[in-house]
Design a protein around this motif. Structure first.
Motif, mmCIF file in Angstrom:
data_model
loop_
_atom_site.group_PDB
_atom_site.id
_atom_site.type_symbol
_atom_site.label_atom_id
_atom_site.label_comp_id
_atom_site.label_asym_id
_atom_site.label_seq_id
_atom_site.Cartn_x
_atom_site.Cartn_y
_atom_site.Cartn_z
ATOM 1 N N PHE A 1 0.826 -1.205 0.000
ATOM 2 C CA PHE A 1 0.000 0.000 0.000
ATOM 3 C C PHE A 1 0.863 1.258 0.000
ATOM 4 O O PHE A 1 0.514 2.259 -0.647
ATOM 5 C CB PHE A 1 -0.925 0.001 1.225
ATOM 6 N N ARG A 2 1.979 1.226 0.727
ATOM 7 C CA ARG A 2 2.851 2.403 0.777
ATOM 8 C C ARG A 2 3.487 2.677 -0.583
ATOM 9 O O ARG A 2 3.674 3.843 -0.966
ATOM 10 C CB ARG A 2 3.959 2.202 1.807
ATOM 11 N N ARG B 1 -10.415 -8.378 7.875
ATOM 12 C CA ARG B 1 -9.864 -7.650 9.034
ATOM 13 C C ARG B 1 -8.348 -7.545 8.942
ATOM 14 O O ARG B 1 -7.770 -6.511 9.315
ATOM 15 C CB ARG B 1 -10.274 -8.350 10.337
ATOM 16 N N LEU B 2 -7.688 -8.574 8.443
ATOM 17 C CA LEU B 2 -6.232 -8.514 8.309
ATOM 18 C C LEU B 2 -5.833 -7.424 7.316
ATOM 19 O O LEU B 2 -4.858 -6.694 7.533
ATOM 20 C CB LEU B 2 -5.685 -9.870 7.862
ATOM 21 N N ALA B 3 -6.571 -7.313 6.217
ATOM 22 C CA ALA B 3 -6.268 -6.275 5.231
ATOM 23 C C ALA B 3 -6.458 -4.881 5.821
ATOM 24 O O ALA B 3 -5.667 -3.964 5.571
ATOM 25 C CB ALA B 3 -7.156 -6.459 3.999
ATOM 26 N N LYS B 4 -7.512 -4.716 6.621
ATOM 27 C CA LYS B 4 -7.744 -3.413 7.266
ATOM 28 C C LYS B 4 -6.656 -3.124 8.304
ATOM 29 O O LYS B 4 -6.258 -1.969 8.500
ATOM 30 C CB LYS B 4 -9.121 -3.391 7.916
ATOM 31 N N MET C 1 0.032 1.275 8.152
ATOM 32 C CA MET C 1 0.741 2.261 7.336
ATOM 33 C C MET C 1 1.134 3.487 8.163
ATOM 34 O O MET C 1 2.058 4.211 7.810
ATOM 35 C CB MET C 1 -0.143 2.697 6.168
ATOM 36 N N GLY C 2 0.395 3.715 9.250
ATOM 37 C CA GLY C 2 0.677 4.854 10.113
ATOM 38 C C GLY C 2 0.561 4.456 11.567
ATOM 39 O O GLY C 2 1.101 3.434 11.975
ATOM 40 N N THR C 3 -0.201 5.227 12.313
ATOM 41 C CA THR C 3 -0.338 4.967 13.753
ATOM 42 C C THR C 3 -1.782 4.678 14.146
ATOM 43 O O THR C 3 -2.151 4.792 15.311
ATOM 44 C CB THR C 3 0.169 6.173 14.555
ATOM 45 N N LEU C 4 -2.605 4.282 13.187
ATOM 46 C CA LEU C 4 -4.012 4.019 13.482
ATOM 47 C C LEU C 4 -4.170 2.690 14.206
ATOM 48 O O LEU C 4 -3.362 1.773 14.051
ATOM 49 C CB LEU C 4 -4.838 3.997 12.186
ATOM 50 N N ASP C 5 -5.243 2.598 14.960
ATOM 51 C CA ASP C 5 -5.668 1.327 15.541
ATOM 52 C C ASP C 5 -6.582 0.655 14.513
ATOM 53 O O ASP C 5 -7.403 1.335 13.885
ATOM 54 C CB ASP C 5 -6.439 1.591 16.844
ATOM 55 N N ALA D 1 -4.665 7.286 6.792
ATOM 56 C CA ALA D 1 -3.687 6.353 7.344
ATOM 57 C C ALA D 1 -2.267 6.876 7.227
ATOM 58 O O ALA D 1 -1.431 6.657 8.112
ATOM 59 C CB ALA D 1 -3.813 5.002 6.634
ATOM 60 N N GLU D 2 -1.991 7.621 6.149
ATOM 61 C CA GLU D 2 -0.639 8.156 5.935
ATOM 62 C C GLU D 2 -0.427 9.481 6.663
ATOM 63 O O GLU D 2 0.689 10.030 6.643
ATOM 64 C CB GLU D 2 -0.391 8.340 4.446
ATOM 65 N N GLY D 3 -1.481 10.006 7.286
ATOM 66 C CA GLY D 3 -1.342 11.247 8.040
ATOM 67 C C GLY D 3 -1.397 12.499 7.206
ATOM 68 O O GLY D 3 -1.045 13.581 7.693
ATOM 69 N N THR D 4 -1.877 12.407 5.967
ATOM 70 C CA THR D 4 -1.944 13.587 5.103
ATOM 71 C C THR D 4 -3.330 14.201 5.045
ATOM 72 O O THR D 4 -3.551 15.196 4.364
ATOM 73 C CB THR D 4 -1.507 13.222 3.675
ATOM 74 N N ALA D 5 -4.297 13.592 5.739
ATOM 75 C CA ALA D 5 -5.662 14.120 5.755
ATOM 76 C C ALA D 5 -6.333 13.696 7.061
ATOM 77 O O ALA D 5 -5.867 12.801 7.766
ATOM 78 C CB ALA D 5 -6.461 13.609 4.558
#
Length: 563
Positions: free
Chosen positions: A28-29, A169-172, A178-182, A204-208
Motif C-alpha cells: 500500500f505504501r 480484518r487482516l487487510a484493514k 501504514m501509520g499509527t491508526l488502531d 492512514a498516511e497522516g496527510t488528511a
C-alpha cells in the motif's frame, strides 16, 4: 514481476500473520491511488464483476485446450485459477514463444508477455463496463497478454476467491499499520467508504483528517467472543460476570435514526456489515427507536424461538413473499444497546449498557423485539448445569434454540473485534454419531492433492435388509497427520469412481468408521436420509470399530425428537 501479482503470490505462501500484515502494508505504501484501493477491495471481497463467473472461465479454457485434459488437471490441482493459468496457451510466433517484455510499473500492474502495459485500474474499469456478451473476448485478450503468475492473479481477482490466507480484518489491519491508526479506527468507518478508498489511505498516511461518515444509521463493528477452553475458569471470578443464552440464529445489528430530511433511516446488518434490511421488512417496521441494538436474528412462531433451520428459509433472499412473512416471522433477541438516541454507549460497562437496554424495552411497543434473558448462576459449576439443561433453567419451551451460554464481564466496554478477557462463548456439547465413510473427494487449494472431503452414512433397515444411507459431509475436524491417514485409506480402498469422487469400501466387515460431531439435526427433503446435520465435522477416526458397529438412523431420529 508486478507488485499485485507478486503480493498475492507471496501471501499464498506466507503462514505468519504479522508478516502478511507487513507485506500488504508495504504494498500500500509503494503503490499509488487508485491501484492500491482496488487491491484492498480485492483483499476484502468488495470487488464484484457481475458476469465474470467460473463457467465463463471454464468455457474459455475448454475452447483452447483438450476439455478432458483440463477436467483431469482441474480435478488434480483443485483450484480453477491455478489450473487455467498454467494451461492457457502462450502466444507464439511460428514455433518460437514471444519473450516477456519485462516491463514493470509502480501502479499495481499485472505482468504481461507483450503489448501495452495492463494496469490494474484499467482492467477493473474494462471488466466493470463489459457486457455479458463482450466479457469472454475481453477476458481472453487479457489472458493472452499475461504470463502464468499474471493470469493466476487476474483470475483470482475476478472470481473473488483469492484464498491467500488474508481476511478482511487482516487487510484493514495492514491499512492501519501504514501509520499509527488502531485497526478498530479503520473498522469504525469502513462501511461508510467505497473503493478505491483514497480518503482512507490519506488518513492512514497522516496527510488528511479522518474521513467523515454521514450515514445516520451506520454499521458499528461488533464485539466478538472467545471459546471457553480448559483452565479458563480457574482464573475468573464468577461474581464479575453475567451470562445469557447463546441463541441458534445469526448475529445482527439493528440501527435506527432520522435522516436530515426527517425520514426514518432503519437498517438491519449482518455481523460482517452486509445490509440485509430488504429481506426482513417485517422486523424493519419494528425498529421504531433512535439507536442501535446488537442481537440475534431468529424466527419466532407460535410464541417459540425456532431453530436455525427455520431462519434459513429467510436468509439470502432479495425479495420475500407475503406467505414467507407469515410462515417465518422474523424476531430480534436484543443482547446489547450500542447507541441510545444520539449517545454512544459503547464506552460504558456492560452492566450499565444492560440497564439502559432494559430502560429502552420499557418504552418499546412491539412484539418483534425481545430482551435476551440473563442466566442466574452462583459459580461456574452452576452455569455448567444451566448450559447442559436450558429447559430447566429459564429457557423453557425455547430450549431447543439454545446453543449454549455467553459469558460477559460486567465492567467490559463494547470493543470492536475479539479482545481477550471480556467475552466468552460456552457452547453446548455437540452430538456425536458413529458413521461409515462412503465417498471421498479431493479438497481445494493446499488440500488439492488429498482426499479431504468425506461423505458418511448410517445403517437403515429396508425390506431387503440393512443399507447405508448418507447423512452428511465433513471436511474438517482432523489433524494433518490424520488427513494423511484418511487419504491413504481412500486410495487403498477405492471400489468405484464417479468423476472426482471415489467410493470406498463400506461393507459391514470392511471399511472405516468416523465419529462425527454436529450441532443439530433437521428434516430435509434434499437428502436421501430425510435428515440434515448442522456443522458436521470429524471428531475422531474409529480404527477400533467395524462398519457393522456404526450407528443406525434410529439414533438420529431419536436425537431429532429429543429422546
Amino acid at each position: 514481476m508486478n507488485r499485485f501479482a507478486a503480493l498475492l503470490d507471496r501471501l499464498a505462501y506466507e503462514p505468519r500473520r504479522n508478516a502478511k500484515v507487513a507485506l500488504i502494508a508495504d504494498y500500500f505504501r509503494d503503490t499509488p491511488d487508485p491501484a492500491r484501493g482496488l487491491a484492498l477491495a480485492a483483499l476484502t471481497g468488495d470487488l464484484d464483476f457481475r458476469h465474470a463467473k467460473p463457467g465463463v472461465i471454464r468455457a474459455l479454457i475448454e475452447e483452447r485446450t483438450d476439455p478432458v485434459l483440463f477436467r483431469m488437471a482441474y480435478d488434480y490441482v483443485g483450484d480453477l485459477s491455478e489450473t487455467v493459468a498454467l494451461m492457457w496457451p502462450s502466444k507464439t510466433v511460428g514455433e518460437n514463444h514471444v519473450a516477456a517484455s519485462a516491463e514493470e510499473s509502480d501502479d499495481g500492474l499485472l505482468i504481461q508477455d507483450n503489448g501495452p502495459v495492463l494496469a490494474l485500474p484499467d482492467i477493473v474499469e474494462a471488466l466493470d463496463a463489459a457486457g455479458k456478451a463482450a466479457l469472454p473476448g475481453l477476458l481472453a485478450s487479457f489472458l493472452d497478454r499475461l504470463d502464468e503468475t499474471g493470469r493466476w492473479a487476474l483470475l483470482k481477482l475476478i472470481t473473488g476467491g483469492l484464498r491467500v490466507g488474508v481476511s478482511a480484518r487482516l487487510a484493514k489491519t495492514a491499512v492501519a499499520a501504514m501509520g499509527t491508526l488502531d485497526p478498530r479506527d479503520v473498522e469504525e468507518i469502513w462501511h461508510g467508504l467505497a473503493p478505491p478508498y483514497e480518503a482512507l489511505f490519506a488518513w492512514a498516511e497522516g496527510t488528511a483528517d479522518r474521513p467523515a461518515i454521514r450515514d445516520p444509521a451506520p454499521f458499528r463493528p461488533p464485539m466478538l467472543s472467545h471459546a471457553v477452553e480448559d483452565g479458563d475458569f480457574d482464573t475468573l471470578d464468577p461474581a464479575a460476570f453475567a451470562a445469557e443464552w447463546k441463541w441458534d440464529g445469526i448475529r445482527v445489528q439493528a440501527a435506527s435514526a432520522i435522516e436530515e430530511d426527517g425520514r426514518p433511516a432503519r437498517r438491519l446488518f449482518s455481523r460482517t456489515g452486509d445490509d440485509i434490511s430488504q429481506a426482513f421488512p417485517d422486523l424493519l417496521e419494528a425498529l421504531d427507536f433512535p439507536g442501535a441494538i446488537d442481537g440475534e436474528l431468529v424466527i419466532v412462531r407460535d410464541g417459540r424461538v425456532q431453530s436455525f433451520n427455520a431462519l434459513q428459509q429467510r436468509l439470502n433472499r432479495k425479495t420475500v413473499t407475503v406467505k414467507m412473512l407469515a410462515s417465518f416471522p422474523a424476531h430480534l433477541i436484543a443482547y446489547d444497546l450500542l447507541v441510545d438516541g444520539d449517545e454512544d454507549l459503547r464506552p460504558l460497562a456492560f452492566a450499565d449498557r444492560r440497564a439502559r437496554l432494559e430502560e429502552l424495552f420499557g418504552r418499546l411497543e412491539t412484539d418483534r423485539i425481545s430482551l435476551s434473558p440473563l442466566v442466574a448462576f452462583a459459580d461456574w459449576d452452576a452455569l455448567g448445569t444451566a448450559r447442559a439443561d436450558p429447559t430447566g433453567h429459564g429457557a423453557g419451551a425455547d430450549a431447543d434454540a439454545v446453543e449454549g451460554v455467553m459469558i460477559k464481564r460486567l465492567d467490559s466496554p463494547y470493543l470492536a473485534g475479539r479482545p481477550k478477557g471480556h467475552w466468552w462463548k460456552w457452547k453446548r456439547d455437540p452430538f456425536n454419531v458413529d458413521a461409515v465413510l462412503m465417498y471421498a473427494q479431493r479438497g481445494h487449494g493446499r488440500r488439492s492433492s488429498f482426499y479431504s472431503d468425506y461423505t458418511f452414512g448410517v445403517w437403515r433397515d429396508t425390506a431387503d435388509g440393512e443399507e447405508l444411507v448418507p447423512v452428511g459431509k465433513a471436511y474438517f475436524g482432523f489433524t494433518d497427520e490424520e488427513l494423511r491417514d484418511l487419504d491413504r485409506f481412500v486410495r487403498q480402498n477405492t471400489i468405484n469412481r464417479f468423476g472426482p469422487v471415489r467410493e470406498v469400501t463400506h461393507a459391514p466387515d470392511e471399511g472405516l468408521v468416523l465419529e462425527i460431531a454436529f450441532e443439530g439435526l433437521a428434516r430435509s427433503t434434499r437428502h436421501k436420509s430425510g435428515l440434515a446435520m448442522r456443522f458436521p465435522r470429524v471428531g475422531r477416526i474409529r480404527w477400533d470399530k467395524r462398519p457393522a458397529e456404526a450407528d443406525r438412523i434410529t439414533v438420529l431420529e431419536a436425537l431429532l425428537k429429543g429422546d
